[in-house]
Write an enzyme that holds these catalytic residues in place. Structure first.
Site, PDB file in Angstrom:
ATOM      1  N   LYS A 175       0.855  -1.191   0.000  1.00  0.00           N
ATOM      2  CA  LYS A 175       0.000   0.000   0.000  1.00  0.00           C
ATOM      3  C   LYS A 175       0.888   1.237   0.000  1.00  0.00           C
ATOM      4  O   LYS A 175       1.695   1.435   0.896  1.00  0.00           O
ATOM      5  CB  LYS A 175      -0.905  -0.009   1.231  1.00  0.00           C
ATOM      6  CG  LYS A 175      -1.771   1.233   1.331  1.00  0.00           C
ATOM      7  CD  LYS A 175      -2.723   1.161   2.508  1.00  0.00           C
ATOM      8  CE  LYS A 175      -3.517   2.453   2.631  1.00  0.00           C
ATOM      9  NZ  LYS A 175      -4.439   2.429   3.773  1.00  0.00           N
ATOM     10  N   LYS A 228      -2.199  -1.668  -3.791  1.00  0.00           N
ATOM     11  CA  LYS A 228      -3.081  -0.505  -3.701  1.00  0.00           C
ATOM     12  C   LYS A 228      -2.274   0.773  -3.781  1.00  0.00           C
ATOM     13  O   LYS A 228      -1.276   0.885  -3.068  1.00  0.00           O
ATOM     14  CB  LYS A 228      -3.826  -0.567  -2.363  1.00  0.00           C
ATOM     15  CG  LYS A 228      -4.698   0.625  -2.090  1.00  0.00           C
ATOM     16  CD  LYS A 228      -5.261   0.563  -0.702  1.00  0.00           C
ATOM     17  CE  LYS A 228      -6.070   1.811  -0.469  1.00  0.00           C
ATOM     18  NZ  LYS A 228      -6.526   1.947   0.881  1.00  0.00           N
TER      19      LYS A 228
END
Ligand code: PBG
Length: 300
Positions: A175, A228
């Site tokens: 992320k 992500k």
């Protein structure tokens, strides 16, 4: 001869849940998305299930916030109540819950603060409590999005100790500290009050470090790993798919949603064609499942 096709079975719908009754509050920065009270959430989940989308990811908007995010492990908190309501009405819909402190802390950081910095090790114990709390309420999958080091192992052992051995962990493994989360922070009121998230989220320039983070999370017991955001990181989705043999998720984040919505509202692009192209590209890169605010719209 088309080699890749996105279907409802590939998709997961993220949803925001808040206090109240009969509330369907539009999120300004994410046209078509809402902050839903639990009764409205159940109605929305029914639509998701009927559209044959197998799972939802729940984000709680807590009214109580303090330095440690203590509302996140309250048994009667917004997320456990929401999970119980959804699982009671639609038991076959998989419910995933976001595990993080930023929606519960008064400073908006994803962990507890010590001397102006996030204290990694103090935070993971609290995340484990939150994950157990969600799983006890019936969450099928817990999804830690905080990016602390060692939290997957801590959550796994806390779940196992609580006899929640079947609860799946989907870790936000790679992320990045991305500007594309802007609309989400508006939706969840979770922007950090000071500084940024570079202490715990990845530098967008670091591909090799991202792969190492994924490897560590798998070693710690993650069942599903995630990249992500999705669009600007297709190279990592593709590389992770080649290297690792666990299910791979990609998060088509709020900024990716808002960009298309905003351009379409101006009449500057064809929304439906753009959404199809974007989701297809994410699957083509190698994602087994896609978390997207467009999920329901794409299918219906
Ligand atoms: C909480 C969290 C964020 C997102 C998911 N979980 C925001 C952040 O890290 O600041 C972003 C989701 C999106 O933009 O759609 N840590």
């Amino acid at each position: 001869m088309r080699q890749c096709h996105v279907s409802s079975a590939d998709l997961i719908q993220p949803l925001f849940v808040r206090e109240g009754e009969g509330v369907k509050e539009p999120i300004e920065a994410m046209p078509g998305q809402y902050r839903l009270s639990i009764d409205e959430l159940v109605k929305m989940c029914r639509k998701v299930y009927q559209a044959r989308i197998p799972a939802v990811l729940l984000f709680g908007i807590s009214e109580t916030r303090d330095a440690n995010g203590s509302a996140s492990w309250a048994e009667d908190g917004i997320v456990p109540r929401a999970v119980r309501a959804v699982k009671k009405e639609i038991p076959d819909l998989a419910v995933m819950t976001d595990v993080c402190l930023c929606g519960y802390t008064d400073h908006g950081h994803c962990g507890v603060i010590l001397d102006g910095r996030v204290d990694n090790d103090a935070t993971i114990e609290l995340l484990a409590r939150q994950a157990v709390n969600h799983a006890r309420a019936g969450a099928d999958i817990v999804a830690p999005s905080d990016m602390m080091d060692g939290r997957v192992a801590a959550i796994r052992s806390a779940l196992d100790e609580a006899d929640l051995t079947d609860t799946v962990i989907m870790s936000y493994a790679a992320k990045f500290a991305s500007a594309f989360y802007g609309p989400f922070r508006h939706a969840a009121d979770s922007a950090p009050a000071f500084g940024d998230r570079y202490q715990y989220q990845l530098d967008p320039a670091n591909a090799r470090e991202a792969l190492r983070e994924i490897e560590l999370d798998i070693a710690e017991g993650a069942d599903i790993v995630m990249v992500k955001p999705a669009l600007a990181y297709l190279d990592l989705i593709s590389e992770a798919r080649k290297r690792f043999d666990v299910p791979l998720a990609a998060y088509n984040v709020s900024g990716e949603y808002a960009m298309i919505k905003a351009a379409a509202q101006q009449g500057w692009l064809d929304e439906s064609a753009a959404v199809t192209e974007m989701l297809t590209a994410i699957k083509r890169a190698g994602a087994d499942m896609i978390l997207s605010y467009f999920s329901l719209q794409y299918v219906v």
